[in-house]
Design a protein around this motif. Sequence first.
Motif, short mmCIF file in Angstrom:
data_model
loop_
_atom_site.label_atom_id
_atom_site.label_comp_id
_atom_site.label_asym_id
_atom_site.label_seq_id
_atom_site.Cartn_x
_atom_site.Cartn_y
_atom_site.Cartn_z
N ARG A 15 0.83 -1.21 0.00
CA ARG A 15 0.00 0.00 0.00
C ARG A 15 0.86 1.25 0.00
NH1 ARG A 15 -4.59 -1.79 4.44
NH2 ARG A 15 -5.72 -3.20 3.03
N ARG A 16 1.92 1.23 0.82
CA ARG A 16 2.80 2.40 0.89
C ARG A 16 3.49 2.63 -0.45
NH1 ARG A 16 6.73 0.84 3.87
NH2 ARG A 16 5.41 0.61 5.70
N ALA A 17 3.91 1.53 -1.08
CA ALA A 17 4.60 1.65 -2.38
C ALA A 17 3.65 2.25 -3.43
CB ALA A 17 5.09 0.27 -2.83
N VAL A 18 2.38 1.82 -3.41
CA VAL A 18 1.40 2.37 -4.36
C VAL A 18 1.22 3.87 -4.09
CG1 VAL A 18 -1.05 2.34 -5.02
CG2 VAL A 18 0.19 0.18 -4.69
N LEU A 45 -0.98 -5.92 -6.17
CA LEU A 45 -0.96 -4.51 -6.58
C LEU A 45 -2.39 -3.99 -6.75
CD1 LEU A 45 0.58 -1.99 -7.60
CD2 LEU A 45 0.60 -3.06 -9.87
N ALA A 46 -3.24 -4.83 -7.37
CA ALA A 46 -4.65 -4.43 -7.56
C ALA A 46 -5.31 -4.14 -6.22
CB ALA A 46 -5.40 -5.55 -8.30
N ALA A 47 -5.01 -5.01 -5.23
CA ALA A 47 -5.60 -4.80 -3.90
C ALA A 47 -5.05 -3.51 -3.27
CB ALA A 47 -5.28 -6.00 -3.00
N GLY A 48 -3.75 -3.27 -3.45
CA GLY A 48 -3.14 -2.05 -2.92
C GLY A 48 -3.75 -0.81 -3.57
N LEU A 49 -3.97 -0.89 -4.88
CA LEU A 49 -4.55 0.25 -5.59
C LEU A 49 -6.00 0.48 -5.15
CD1 LEU A 49 -4.18 2.39 -7.89
CD2 LEU A 49 -5.18 0.68 -9.43
N ALA A 50 -6.75 -0.62 -5.03
CA ALA A 50 -8.15 -0.48 -4.62
C ALA A 50 -8.25 0.19 -3.25
CB ALA A 50 -8.82 -1.86 -4.59
#
Length: 337
Positions: A15-18, A45-50
């Motif tokens: 999440r932090r990276a996104v 990544l999709a979960a982090g972006l969402a």
Amino acid sequence: MTDRPRLTPPVADIRRAVRNSLRGVAVEGDLVLVALSGGPDSLSLAAGLAFEAPRAGLRAGAIIVDHQLQPGSAEQADRAAEQARELGLDPVLVERIDVVDDGAGPEASARAARYGAIDRVREEVGASWVVLGHTLDDQAETVLLGLARGSGGKSLHGMAVVNGPLVRPLLGIHREATQQACADQGLEPWHDPMNDDESYRRVRIRKNVMPVLESELGPGIAEALARTATTLREDSETLDSLALEWAREIVDTDEDGRVTLDVGGLVTQPAALRQRICRAVAEQGFGVSLTRAHTMAVAALATEWRGQGPIDLPGIRVERNAGRLLFGYAGHPDDER
Ligand SMILES: Nc1ncnc2c1ncn2[C@@H]1O[C@H](COP(=O)(O)OP(=O)(O)OP(=O)(O)O)[C@@H](O)[C@H]1O
């Protein structure tokens, strides 16, 4: 899988990276698409972006490319689309493409077709950014592949976090952390059988070379390779902009529309700048990307000329005329004379 010491859980790291990668590039209201293969990298990544997008005032969707190369690819793409919807991404777009081997081999043709499709869809839906799930391990493998090819230059730079509309937030995250993040969030990633196919160089590097390097040189080898790529890219970007500055001083255009370079000005430059100037003229003046060998041949027309004639390269002809290098399109009307 190596056990790496972790300060924070992988979900938080992702999440932090996104957040960090989109901060400063995306502005409120922008639509960001995740390029989703369904593998652990792009699914985490999709979960982090969402999670992050609504907090940053961004809209988040997904693009899934079905290459239609393997049986079951349509079901796999639909499953990834379902996972994206469950994560709350909207729009979720599935693009089915026909991959035609463009001569570069099946893998490279599929990749080129995929990037083409992603860019087309991005434009169609008005998305500003596409995030891709390349990890730190992909970066390290890319550097080793570049080293093995011996082509130097850009192949050792690895991938940049931001390259045009493409953003790669996970370049500082290990692949195993993306697997763990999926498990921690109850997400079931798809396992691409191609990832086990040792006829691919990249797979052999991943499965056979990296483990040896890690055990012989230490577990930080992937980070070290990725850091090297970043340093090389930064140095090279500096040289590129110096080369452009110098190119402006010594470049001219003749009455036939050919670009001419003052040899005297070129040979006083260090080799790295000389080659970059030649590459920049070919690229910016004629849209031609010179290979390393072609660049050296063109630069040698300036430094080691012994009266030889023009060099014909794909799309471009370069010749020496007294104190100048002349760059023209291949098939320039003057060539007929
Ligand atoms: N079928 C697909 N649809 C959408 N995105 C994809 C697809 N395959 C790969 N991607 C995106 O590309 C990222 C990298 O995937 P992968 O490592 O398989 O690519 P590759 O074939 O090695 O090519 P490259 O590294 O040049 O992109 C994934 O994390 C994902 O974001």
